[in-house]
Design a protein around this motif. Structure first.
Motif, PDB file in Angstrom:
ATOM      1  N   GLN A  49      20.120  44.137  93.591  1.00 30.00           N
ATOM      2  CA  GLN A  49      21.405  44.933  93.868  1.00 30.00           C
ATOM      3  C   GLN A  49      21.079  45.721  94.983  1.00 30.00           C
ATOM      4  O   GLN A  49      21.802  45.924  96.120  1.00 30.00           O
ATOM      5  CB  GLN A  49      21.957  45.635  92.656  1.00 30.00           C
ATOM      6  CG  GLN A  49      23.266  46.309  93.128  1.00 30.00           C
ATOM      7  CD  GLN A  49      23.993  46.944  91.887  1.00 30.00           C
ATOM      8  OE1 GLN A  49      23.223  47.624  90.871  1.00 30.00           O
ATOM      9  NE2 GLN A  49      25.287  47.602  92.107  1.00 30.00           N
ATOM     10  N   LEU A  53      22.645  45.720  98.768  1.00 24.48           N
ATOM     11  CA  LEU A  53      23.530  46.862  99.464  1.00 24.48           C
ATOM     12  C   LEU A  53      22.863  47.351 100.688  1.00 24.48           C
ATOM     13  O   LEU A  53      23.542  47.663 101.725  1.00 24.48           O
ATOM     14  CB  LEU A  53      23.394  47.985  98.449  1.00 24.48           C
ATOM     15  CG  LEU A  53      24.332  47.829  97.117  1.00 24.48           C
ATOM     16  CD1 LEU A  53      24.146  48.977  96.206  1.00 24.48           C
ATOM     17  CD2 LEU A  53      25.726  47.692  97.564  1.00 24.48           C
ATOM     18  N   LYS A  56      23.476  44.924 103.432  1.00 24.60           N
ATOM     19  CA  LYS A  56      24.829  44.730 103.806  1.00 24.60           C
ATOM     20  C   LYS A  56      25.254  46.030 104.539  1.00 24.60           C
ATOM     21  O   LYS A  56      25.781  46.063 105.638  1.00 24.60           O
ATOM     22  CB  LYS A  56      25.793  44.799 102.444  1.00 24.60           C
ATOM     23  CG  LYS A  56      27.247  44.795 102.669  1.00 24.60           C
ATOM     24  CD  LYS A  56      27.944  44.534 101.428  1.00 24.60           C
ATOM     25  CE  LYS A  56      29.439  44.279 101.622  1.00 24.60           C
ATOM     26  NZ  LYS A  56      29.993  45.571 102.114  1.00 24.60           N
ATOM     27  N   ALA A  57      24.657  47.211 104.332  1.00 26.54           N
ATOM     28  CA  ALA A  57      24.942  48.357 104.825  1.00 26.54           C
ATOM     29  C   ALA A  57      24.268  48.252 106.312  1.00 26.54           C
ATOM     30  O   ALA A  57      24.713  48.808 107.514  1.00 26.54           O
ATOM     31  CB  ALA A  57      24.390  49.595 104.217  1.00 26.54           C
ATOM     32  N   ASP A  68      22.236  56.138 103.279  1.00 31.69           N
ATOM     33  CA  ASP A  68      23.712  56.763 102.818  1.00 31.69           C
ATOM     34  C   ASP A  68      24.521  55.849 102.298  1.00 31.69           C
ATOM     35  O   ASP A  68      25.220  56.348 101.364  1.00 31.69           O
ATOM     36  CB  ASP A  68      24.223  57.370 104.350  1.00 31.69           C
ATOM     37  CG  ASP A  68      23.529  58.581 104.847  1.00 31.69           C
ATOM     38  OD1 ASP A  68      23.180  59.507 104.322  1.00 31.69           O
ATOM     39  OD2 ASP A  68      23.221  58.335 106.026  1.00 31.69           O
ATOM     40  N   ARG A  69      24.587  54.782 102.616  1.00 36.58           N
ATOM     41  CA  ARG A  69      25.715  54.020 101.840  1.00 36.58           C
ATOM     42  C   ARG A  69      25.180  53.463 100.624  1.00 36.58           C
ATOM     43  O   ARG A  69      26.030  53.466  99.749  1.00 36.58           O
ATOM     44  CB  ARG A  69      25.808  52.649 102.885  1.00 36.58           C
ATOM     45  CG  ARG A  69      26.389  52.780 104.211  1.00 36.58           C
ATOM     46  CD  ARG A  69      27.962  53.414 104.082  1.00 36.58           C
ATOM     47  NE  ARG A  69      28.565  53.637 105.307  1.00 36.58           N
ATOM     48  CZ  ARG A  69      28.604  54.826 105.851  1.00 36.58           C
ATOM     49  NH1 ARG A  69      28.132  55.793 105.113  1.00 36.58           N
ATOM     50  NH2 ARG A  69      29.120  55.202 107.041  1.00 36.58           N
ATOM     51  N   LEU A  70      23.938  53.331 100.271  1.00 31.71           N
ATOM     52  CA  LEU A  70      23.160  53.190  99.058  1.00 31.71           C
ATOM     53  C   LEU A  70      23.561  54.127  98.103  1.00 31.71           C
ATOM     54  O   LEU A  70      23.788  53.901  96.958  1.00 31.71           O
ATOM     55  CB  LEU A  70      21.724  52.628  99.233  1.00 31.71           C
ATOM     56  CG  LEU A  70      21.123  52.458  98.024  1.00 31.71           C
ATOM     57  CD1 LEU A  70      21.306  51.158  97.377  1.00 31.71           C
ATOM     58  CD2 LEU A  70      19.376  52.552  98.189  1.00 31.71           C
ATOM     59  N   LYS A  71      23.258  55.530  98.542  1.00 34.15           N
ATOM     60  CA  LYS A  71      23.267  56.562  98.087  1.00 34.15           C
ATOM     61  C   LYS A  71      24.907  56.920  97.359  1.00 34.15           C
ATOM     62  O   LYS A  71      25.323  57.379  96.370  1.00 34.15           O
ATOM     63  CB  LYS A  71      23.210  57.677  98.816  1.00 34.15           C
ATOM     64  CG  LYS A  71      23.211  59.196  98.157  1.00 34.15           C
ATOM     65  CD  LYS A  71      22.840  60.480  99.200  1.00 34.15           C
ATOM     66  CE  LYS A  71      23.043  61.464  98.252  1.00 34.15           C
ATOM     67  NZ  LYS A  71      22.732  62.871  99.244  1.00 34.15           N
ATOM     68  N   GLU A  72      26.104  56.362  98.180  1.00 35.21           N
ATOM     69  CA  GLU A  72      27.322  56.435  97.895  1.00 35.21           C
ATOM     70  C   GLU A  72      27.627  55.451  96.947  1.00 35.21           C
ATOM     71  O   GLU A  72      28.350  55.946  95.884  1.00 35.21           O
ATOM     72  CB  GLU A  72      28.430  56.279  99.110  1.00 35.21           C
ATOM     73  CG  GLU A  72      28.244  57.413 100.348  1.00 35.21           C
ATOM     74  CD  GLU A  72      28.739  56.719 101.620  1.00 35.21           C
ATOM     75  OE1 GLU A  72      29.188  55.774 101.770  1.00 35.21           O
ATOM     76  OE2 GLU A  72      28.617  57.487 102.624  1.00 35.21           O
ATOM     77  N   LYS A  73      27.165  54.433  96.882  1.00 30.65           N
ATOM     78  CA  LYS A  73      27.534  53.060  96.083  1.00 30.65           C
ATOM     79  C   LYS A  73      26.963  53.450  94.669  1.00 30.65           C
ATOM     80  O   LYS A  73      27.435  53.409  93.613  1.00 30.65           O
ATOM     81  CB  LYS A  73      26.790  52.075  96.511  1.00 30.65           C
ATOM     82  CG  LYS A  73      27.887  51.479  97.804  1.00 30.65           C
ATOM     83  CD  LYS A  73      29.129  50.885  97.473  1.00 30.65           C
ATOM     84  CE  LYS A  73      29.625  50.152  98.666  1.00 30.65           C
ATOM     85  NZ  LYS A  73      31.204  49.644  98.195  1.00 30.65           N
ATOM     86  N   LEU A  74      25.503  53.880  94.469  1.00 29.95           N
ATOM     87  CA  LEU A  74      24.690  54.208  93.176  1.00 29.95           C
ATOM     88  C   LEU A  74      24.368  55.453  93.004  1.00 29.95           C
ATOM     89  O   LEU A  74      23.880  55.448  91.755  1.00 29.95           O
ATOM     90  CB  LEU A  74      23.364  53.223  93.446  1.00 29.95           C
ATOM     91  CG  LEU A  74      23.646  51.657  93.694  1.00 29.95           C
ATOM     92  CD1 LEU A  74      22.334  50.844  93.697  1.00 29.95           C
ATOM     93  CD2 LEU A  74      24.638  51.123  92.579  1.00 29.95           C
ATOM     94  N   HIS A  75      25.019  56.432  93.747  1.00 26.24           N
ATOM     95  CA  HIS A  75      24.669  57.628  93.372  1.00 26.24           C
ATOM     96  C   HIS A  75      23.186  57.970  93.126  1.00 26.24           C
ATOM     97  O   HIS A  75      22.499  58.808  92.507  1.00 26.24           O
ATOM     98  CB  HIS A  75      25.302  58.118  92.424  1.00 26.24           C
ATOM     99  CG  HIS A  75      26.881  57.896  92.042  1.00 26.24           C
ATOM    100  ND1 HIS A  75      27.810  58.650  93.264  1.00 26.24           N
ATOM    101  CD2 HIS A  75      27.522  57.101  91.556  1.00 26.24           C
ATOM    102  CE1 HIS A  75      28.924  58.081  92.923  1.00 26.24           C
ATOM    103  NE2 HIS A  75      28.745  56.879  91.873  1.00 26.24           N
TER     104      HIS A  75
END
Length: 202
Positions: A49, A53, A56-57, A68-75
């Motif tokens: 996953q 991610l 994709k980002a 940043d996008r990974l952080k947003e999606k999975l905290h």
């Protein structure tokens, strides 16, 4: 375009590294995979996953925003940004980086013709050197001379080209730069050397 189409009076060729000699995503995707494996081992998250991610980002928003996008999606905790940055600079890749076939052919022809090859690359010097070390050069590595522009002033500033010319006793008319960005083209134009776009060869 082929090597035979280039002015035979040229004595040296200057290449950017990323997306000119090889596709940069081949490096970044492997780093994303290694980072994902680390997160699975330490945080019990799905490596599949995380890899998906990050890729994709990268494709949608650019490599600078991938974490940043990974952080947003999975905290994911901010402290892991350092781990990704460290891997980007030092990772030992599972697979060698492969040159574009047409660029490999071009490099080989330059060597046979006894001309000089320079890699002049922007970006973190440690990371760029790591990429060079993990590229399959097919024996060409002994003919390469690398300059890391960020050690002085990044392109499009011309400081690194001026240094190269001084250290190797070359004139503007002796050089041709092969790049793939407006930055490379602007650098070549600013110092007055011939410029070719990598797309002419691929």
């Amino acid at each position: 375009m082929k090597y035979s189409d280039i002015d035979g009076r040229k004595k040296a060729f200057i290449f950017e590294l990323d997306n000119v000699l090889y596709p940069e995503k081949d490096y970044l995707y492997q780093v994303y995979y290694l980072f994902a494996s680390l997160m699975e081992y330490t945080e019990l998250l799905s490596s599949h996953q995380i890899t998906e991610l990050l890729v994709k980002a990268h494709n949608e928003d650019g490599k600078e925003l991938a974490f940043d996008r990974l952080k947003e999606k999975l905290h994911i905790d901010e402290r892991f940004r350092h781990n990704l940055q460290h891997l980007l600079q030092t990772a030992k890749l599972p697979l060698k980086l492969l040159l574009y076939k047409n660029m490999l052919d071009l490099l080989q022809e330059i060597v046979i013709d006894r001309k000089k090859i320079f890699i002049v690359t922007n970006g973190n010097p440690e990371q760029q050197l790591n990429k060079i070390k993990q590229t399959e050069w097919h024996g060409l590595e002994q003919y390469l001379i690398a300059y890391f522009a960020d050690e002085s002033t990044p392109k499009p500033e011309t400081n690194v080209i001026e240094l190269l010319m001084k250290e190797h006793d070359l004139q503007r008319r002796d050089l041709v730069m092969i790049g793939g960005t407006d930055t490379d083209q602007l650098c070549a134009g600013s110092i007055g050397i011939d410029y070719l776009n990598v797309t002419d060869f691929l």
